[in-house]
Design an enzyme around this catalytic site. Structure first.
Site, mmCIF file in Angstrom:
data_model
loop_
_atom_site.group_PDB
_atom_site.id
_atom_site.type_symbol
_atom_site.label_atom_id
_atom_site.label_comp_id
_atom_site.label_asym_id
_atom_site.label_seq_id
_atom_site.Cartn_x
_atom_site.Cartn_y
_atom_site.Cartn_z
ATOM 1 N N ASP A 267 -5.180 10.394 -0.359
ATOM 2 C CA ASP A 267 -5.391 9.184 0.443
ATOM 3 C C ASP A 267 -4.086 8.461 0.787
ATOM 4 O O ASP A 267 -3.194 8.318 -0.042
ATOM 5 C CB ASP A 267 -6.331 8.213 -0.276
ATOM 6 C CG ASP A 267 -6.598 7.001 0.589
ATOM 7 O OD1 ASP A 267 -7.007 7.178 1.738
ATOM 8 O OD2 ASP A 267 -6.333 5.880 0.119
ATOM 9 N N LEU B 99 -3.896 0.516 -6.973
ATOM 10 C CA LEU B 99 -3.395 -0.443 -7.971
ATOM 11 C C LEU B 99 -1.868 -0.500 -8.053
ATOM 12 O O LEU B 99 -1.324 -1.313 -8.775
ATOM 13 C CB LEU B 99 -4.005 -0.150 -9.347
ATOM 14 C CG LEU B 99 -5.526 -0.367 -9.441
ATOM 15 C CD1 LEU B 99 -6.014 -0.158 -10.868
ATOM 16 C CD2 LEU B 99 -5.937 -1.741 -8.938
ATOM 17 N N HIS C 75 -13.345 5.848 3.639
ATOM 18 C CA HIS C 75 -13.344 4.801 4.690
ATOM 19 C C HIS C 75 -13.776 5.250 6.086
ATOM 20 O O HIS C 75 -12.974 5.238 7.016
ATOM 21 C CB HIS C 75 -11.993 4.082 4.732
ATOM 22 C CG HIS C 75 -10.740 4.923 4.628
ATOM 23 N ND1 HIS C 75 -10.539 6.078 5.340
ATOM 24 C CD2 HIS C 75 -9.611 4.751 3.879
ATOM 25 C CE1 HIS C 75 -9.350 6.578 5.052
ATOM 26 N NE2 HIS C 75 -8.770 5.799 4.155
ATOM 27 N N HIS D 95 -8.991 11.473 3.344
ATOM 28 C CA HIS D 95 -8.574 10.431 4.294
ATOM 29 C C HIS D 95 -8.523 11.143 5.646
ATOM 30 O O HIS D 95 -7.575 11.884 5.922
ATOM 31 C CB HIS D 95 -7.210 9.897 3.855
ATOM 32 C CG HIS D 95 -6.477 9.066 4.859
ATOM 33 N ND1 HIS D 95 -6.197 7.738 4.653
ATOM 34 C CD2 HIS D 95 -5.948 9.378 6.061
ATOM 35 C CE1 HIS D 95 -5.522 7.268 5.698
ATOM 36 N NE2 HIS D 95 -5.356 8.239 6.574
ATOM 37 N N ASP E 43 -11.246 0.182 -0.771
ATOM 38 C CA ASP E 43 -9.900 0.494 -0.272
ATOM 39 C C ASP E 43 -8.964 -0.708 -0.481
ATOM 40 O O ASP E 43 -8.108 -1.001 0.367
ATOM 41 C CB ASP E 43 -9.916 0.940 1.198
ATOM 42 C CG ASP E 43 -8.621 1.639 1.610
ATOM 43 O OD1 ASP E 43 -7.769 1.898 0.737
ATOM 44 O OD2 ASP E 43 -8.477 1.912 2.820
HETATM 45 N N1 LIG Z 1 -5.937 1.730 3.880
HETATM 46 C C1 LIG Z 1 -4.684 1.451 4.148
HETATM 47 O O1 LIG Z 1 -4.411 0.957 5.239
HETATM 48 N N2 LIG Z 1 -3.687 1.668 3.269
HETATM 49 C C2 LIG Z 1 -3.774 2.358 2.031
HETATM 50 C C3 LIG Z 1 -3.786 3.849 2.203
HETATM 51 C C4 LIG Z 1 -5.082 4.379 2.755
HETATM 52 O O2 LIG Z 1 -6.167 4.034 2.272
HETATM 53 O O3 LIG Z 1 -5.056 5.214 3.654
HETATM 54 C C5 LIG Z 1 -2.593 1.944 1.164
HETATM 55 O O4 LIG Z 1 -2.284 2.620 0.181
HETATM 56 O O5 LIG Z 1 -2.017 0.892 1.434
HETATM 57 ZN ZN LIG Z 2 -6.938 6.240 3.440
HETATM 58 ZN ZN LIG Z 3 -6.901 3.962 0.507
#
Ligand SMILES: NC(=O)N[C@@H](CC(=O)O)C(=O)O
Ligand SMILES: [Zn+2]
Ligand SMILES: [Zn+2]
Length: 433
Positions: free
Chosen positions: A152, A61, A232, A179, A305
């Site tokens: 993450d 967010l 993910h 992650h 995500d």
């Molecule tokens: N998924 C992504 O590519 N980016 C996420 C970080 C993450 O989930 O690893 C972010 O915070 O932008």
């Molecule tokens: Zn991630």
């Molecule tokens: Zn993420």
């Protein structure tokens, strides 16, 4: 006490239409031909599917720190419109959510906005730096009652630190979400390592970077006799490893994102960085394995995500663009497109992967509950026959980085109820009076 009367809904898309009355935050009546009480709001469902409200274990967010790309308010609006009644806001903000001051702020601000329960995720390590454990106990004891911790954006790659984090989390009764990315294998990587990246001249992120950490963490969880959650999942090998670990009785759970269920690395041909994400879009064989893994319950749930980014961080050279894509408002439609339409999941299955399992994994007592009298009225109404065309400017997110721009997708959330209050209806959020 005024409430809401939902007329002619089909819980889980099964059986005949029923009416439900919501009051005092709960489902107080289910039947046919129910009468509205004075001041009740009436919602005509016309045979639409009623499900428990969705729970997202993985949302970014950007507040505090990058309120130009998303705020708790704008992200909450996106969540409510997407059918979510609870989201978990990741810790990679600025400042990092590695202290109770930040995690409590996130929870309080979410409650103030009132569109969805925003549960803060605490960082596992101070500053996400992977060196020193954060004060997980203090965050868990705050008003935000942190129940999930994750670095993450970064992997907790030091095996000894990960082991300690798992042991510490176990004694606190909280969850560590990993992650999975061995950083030594992804130096400079911007795309899935395979024929497409080779052809396009993009540095590759091998499957083994994810899978080696998934395997390692499964073994660490086994030895510490604790739970671990994999963020993910993106490869066929991860599905195999999670299946193996579950077969051994290891407490491992895993999520898959909507984009990894739909898209593959053939999307990269245009060099449009909207398709850049971590872990990267993989190959069609991985997509098929992830769908099957989700259908079989090897992969427990879908998590968005949702990763908003500013235009200047996305509309630039592929190698320097930030990874991540929007997901909250399109999640249900992508799950319907990839899982329901091909017959891999029915609506019960959608309730399982978008609501019940995530609520169980993180231990939320008031979410993912059965649609029965006396249960909390956290619900979502879905039009299974709708179709809509994604237009980023019409999304509630401040950012516009949706990979589904101009795509026509099936099914649409028509109303969301948080403790009996309508938070979104017919594409509009409903703020508290
Ligand atoms: N998924 C992504 O590519 N980016 C996420 C970080 C993450 O989930 O690893 C972010 O915070 O932008
Ligand atoms: Zn991630
Ligand atoms: Zn993420």
């Amino acid at each position: 006490m005024s409430g809401v009367l939902i007329r002619n809904a089909r819980p889980y898309g099964e059986g005949d239409n029923v009416d439900l009355r919501l009051a005092d935050g709960e489902i107080v009546a289910i039947g046919t031909g129910l009468d509205a009480e004075e001041h009740d709001e009436i919602i005509e469902a016309d045979g639409q599917v009623l499900l428990p409200g969705f729970v997202d274990l993985h949302t970014h967010l950007r507040e505090p720190g990058r309120e130009d790309t998303e705020t708790i308010e704008s992200g909450s609006a996106a969540a409510a419109l997407g059918g979510f009644t609870a989201v978990f806001a990741m810790a990679n903000t600025n400042p990092v959510a590695d202290s109770v001051v930040v995690t409590d702020h996130v929870w309080r601000r979410g409650q103030e906005v009132g569109l969805v329960d925003v549960h803060p995720v605490g960082a596992v390590t101070v500053g996400l730096a992977g060196k020193q454990l954060a004060e997980m106990g203090t965050m868990a004891a705050g008003v935000g009652a942190v129940r999930m911790f994750s670095d993450d954006g970064h992997c907790v790659d030091d095996p000894l630190l990960m082991r300690r984090a798992l042991e510490y989390a176990s004694s606190l009764g909280v969850l560590i979400a990993q992650h999975a990315e061995e950083p030594r294998l992804t130096v400079g990587a911007v795309a899935h390592e395979g024929p497409t990246a080779a052809k396009l001249g993009l540095a590759g992120w091998p499957r083994a970077a994810e899978e080696s950490i998934v395997a390692r963490d499964a073994l660490l969880a086994r030895d510490a006799n604790t739970r671990v959650h994999i963020c993910h999942a993106s490869t066929a090998g991860t599905v195999e490893l999670v299946k193996w670990a579950k077969g051994q009785g290891i407490s491992i759970t895993a999520e898959v994102t909507p984009h990894h269920l739909l898209l593959d690395d053939s999307r990269l041909e245009t060099y449009d960085a909207v398709n850049k994400v971590n872990p990267p879009l993989r190959e069609a064989t991985d997509v098929a394995a992830l769908r099957q893994g989700l259908a079989d319950g090897v992969i427990d749930c879908v998590a968005t995500d949702h990763a908003p980014h500013a235009e200047q961080d996305k509309c630039c050279e592929f190698a320097v663009a930030r990874p991540g894509m929007l997901g909250l408002e399109t999640a249900l439609s992508i799950v319907v497109e990839t899982m329901v339409a091909p017959g891999l999941l029915d609506w019960r299955g959608v309730a399982r992967v978008l609501s019940e399992r995530p609520a169980e994994i993180v231990g939320l007592p008031d979410q993912g509950r059965p649609i029965e009298i006396g249960e909390p009225a956290n619900l979502v109404l879905v039009d299974p026959n709708a179709s809509w065309t994604v237009t980023s400017k019409d999304l509630a997110s401040i950012s516009a980085n949706t990979p589904y721009e101009s795509m026509t997708l099936p099914a649409r959330v028509t109303a969301t109820f948080l403790r009996g209050r309508v938070t979104a209806q017919a594409g509009h959020v409903r703020k508290r009076d």
